[in-house]
Scaffold this motif. Structure first.
Motif, PDB file in Angstrom:
ATOM      1  N   VAL A 216       0.889  -1.171   0.000  1.00 37.85           N
ATOM      2  CA  VAL A 216       0.000   0.000   0.000  1.00 37.85           C
ATOM      3  C   VAL A 216       0.921   1.214   0.000  1.00 37.85           C
ATOM      4  O   VAL A 216       1.675   1.424   0.956  1.00 37.85           O
ATOM      5  CB  VAL A 216      -0.949  -0.013   1.218  1.00 37.85           C
ATOM      6  CG1 VAL A 216      -1.833   1.232   1.194  1.00 37.85           C
ATOM      7  CG2 VAL A 216      -1.789  -1.289   1.237  1.00 37.85           C
TER       8      VAL A 216
ATOM      9  N   TYR B 235      -1.554  -1.212  -4.025  1.00 39.40           N
ATOM     10  CA  TYR B 235      -2.665  -0.288  -3.838  1.00 39.40           C
ATOM     11  C   TYR B 235      -2.098   1.066  -3.433  1.00 39.40           C
ATOM     12  O   TYR B 235      -1.041   1.145  -2.811  1.00 39.40           O
ATOM     13  CB  TYR B 235      -3.593  -0.749  -2.704  1.00 39.40           C
ATOM     14  CG  TYR B 235      -4.117  -2.152  -2.867  1.00 39.40           C
ATOM     15  CD1 TYR B 235      -5.135  -2.432  -3.776  1.00 39.40           C
ATOM     16  CD2 TYR B 235      -3.617  -3.188  -2.098  1.00 39.40           C
ATOM     17  CE1 TYR B 235      -5.636  -3.717  -3.920  1.00 39.40           C
ATOM     18  CE2 TYR B 235      -4.102  -4.482  -2.233  1.00 39.40           C
ATOM     19  CZ  TYR B 235      -5.109  -4.743  -3.148  1.00 39.40           C
ATOM     20  OH  TYR B 235      -5.600  -6.012  -3.284  1.00 39.40           O
TER      21      TYR B 235
ATOM     22  N   GLU C 109      -6.822   3.651  -1.710  1.00 36.50           N
ATOM     23  CA  GLU C 109      -7.530   2.469  -2.214  1.00 36.50           C
ATOM     24  C   GLU C 109      -7.766   1.408  -1.139  1.00 36.50           C
ATOM     25  O   GLU C 109      -7.713   0.207  -1.415  1.00 36.50           O
ATOM     26  CB  GLU C 109      -6.754   1.855  -3.376  1.00 36.50           C
ATOM     27  CG  GLU C 109      -6.618   2.776  -4.563  1.00 36.50           C
ATOM     28  CD  GLU C 109      -5.763   2.191  -5.666  1.00 36.50           C
ATOM     29  OE1 GLU C 109      -6.284   2.060  -6.795  1.00 36.50           O
ATOM     30  OE2 GLU C 109      -4.591   1.856  -5.402  1.00 36.50           O
TER      31      GLU C 109
ATOM     32  N   HIS D 183     -10.165  -1.399  -2.015  1.00 37.32           N
ATOM     33  CA  HIS D 183      -9.656  -2.486  -2.856  1.00 37.32           C
ATOM     34  C   HIS D 183      -8.907  -3.517  -2.006  1.00 37.32           C
ATOM     35  O   HIS D 183      -9.048  -4.725  -2.217  1.00 37.32           O
ATOM     36  CB  HIS D 183      -8.759  -1.942  -3.959  1.00 37.32           C
ATOM     37  CG  HIS D 183      -9.466  -1.064  -4.936  1.00 37.32           C
ATOM     38  ND1 HIS D 183     -10.469  -1.502  -5.770  1.00 37.32           N
ATOM     39  CD2 HIS D 183      -9.318   0.260  -5.185  1.00 37.32           C
ATOM     40  CE1 HIS D 183     -10.910  -0.499  -6.506  1.00 37.32           C
ATOM     41  NE2 HIS D 183     -10.234   0.583  -6.163  1.00 37.32           N
ATOM     42  N   ALA D 184      -8.119  -3.036  -1.063  1.00 33.97           N
ATOM     43  CA  ALA D 184      -7.402  -3.944  -0.163  1.00 33.97           C
ATOM     44  C   ALA D 184      -8.396  -4.744   0.677  1.00 33.97           C
ATOM     45  O   ALA D 184      -8.232  -5.955   0.879  1.00 33.97           O
ATOM     46  CB  ALA D 184      -6.440  -3.162   0.731  1.00 33.97           C
TER      47      ALA D 184
END
Length: 176
Positions: free
Chosen positions: A137, A156, A160, A163-164
């Motif tokens: 990330v 990511y 985001e 999304h993770a």
């Protein structure tokens, strides 16, 4: 360690990185998304500096001051256990074996899938050094460098978190 869920542990995911890279912020965002989706999630946080959870004036504080090495306080909706000893990561994981997912902040060297926080170039060394890196990330400006460093690694941006969280949800489904 006792196991539930047909002999399986919950899905375990670590959020790791150096100090002030956004681990707690990311974990809180992911936690909110997972719990909103109906998942039962436990969190284990490593604190290298020591901490104080009990405060002067409370009954449990008085019990500790009087010499108790283990204290439990229970109400209709909450249980807390305070012990005057360090507990190992695997012991803590065993206490949370009935949850869908355990998110761990820290314990970098543990062998569980992990998302590594990358704030600046010096943080990228963790990607090569740590076991079980599942993704990174990245703070703004770092995503491309990380993608070039490790081809195929899921990356990511800090914006985001959803999304993770969706990636973690997919892993939880695989453990159900």
């Amino acid at each position: 360690m006792k196991l539930d869920r047909k002999g399986k542990l919950p899905f375990i995911c670590q959020i790791v990185g150096y100090k002030n890279t956004g681990k707690t912020t990311l974990l809180a965002s992911i936690l909110g998304i997972l719990t909103a989706g109906g998942h039962r999630v436990a969190v284990i946080k490593h604190d290298a500096h020591g901490f104080e959870m009990d405060h002067p004036g409370t009954d449990t504080y008085k019990h500790r001051e009087a010499g108790a090495e283990g204290i439990a306080i229970v109400s209709a909706g909450r249980t807390a256990v305070l012990e005057e000893r360090a507990a190992g990561l695997y012991e803590l994981i065993g206490r949370f074996d009935t949850y869908d997912c355990i998110l761990i902040e820290g314990f970098k060297e543990a062998p569980f899938p992990k998302l590594v926080m990358v704030k600046e170039a010096g943080d990228t060394g963790l990607l090569d050094r740590l076991p079980c890196v599942a993704g990174a990330v990245c703070w703004p400006g770092m995503k491309k460098q990380v993608q070039q460093q490790i081809a195929g690694l899921t990356v990511y941006g800090t914006e985001e978190a959803e999304h993770a969280a969706r990636w973690i949800e997919e892993q939880i489904k695989g453990y159900a």
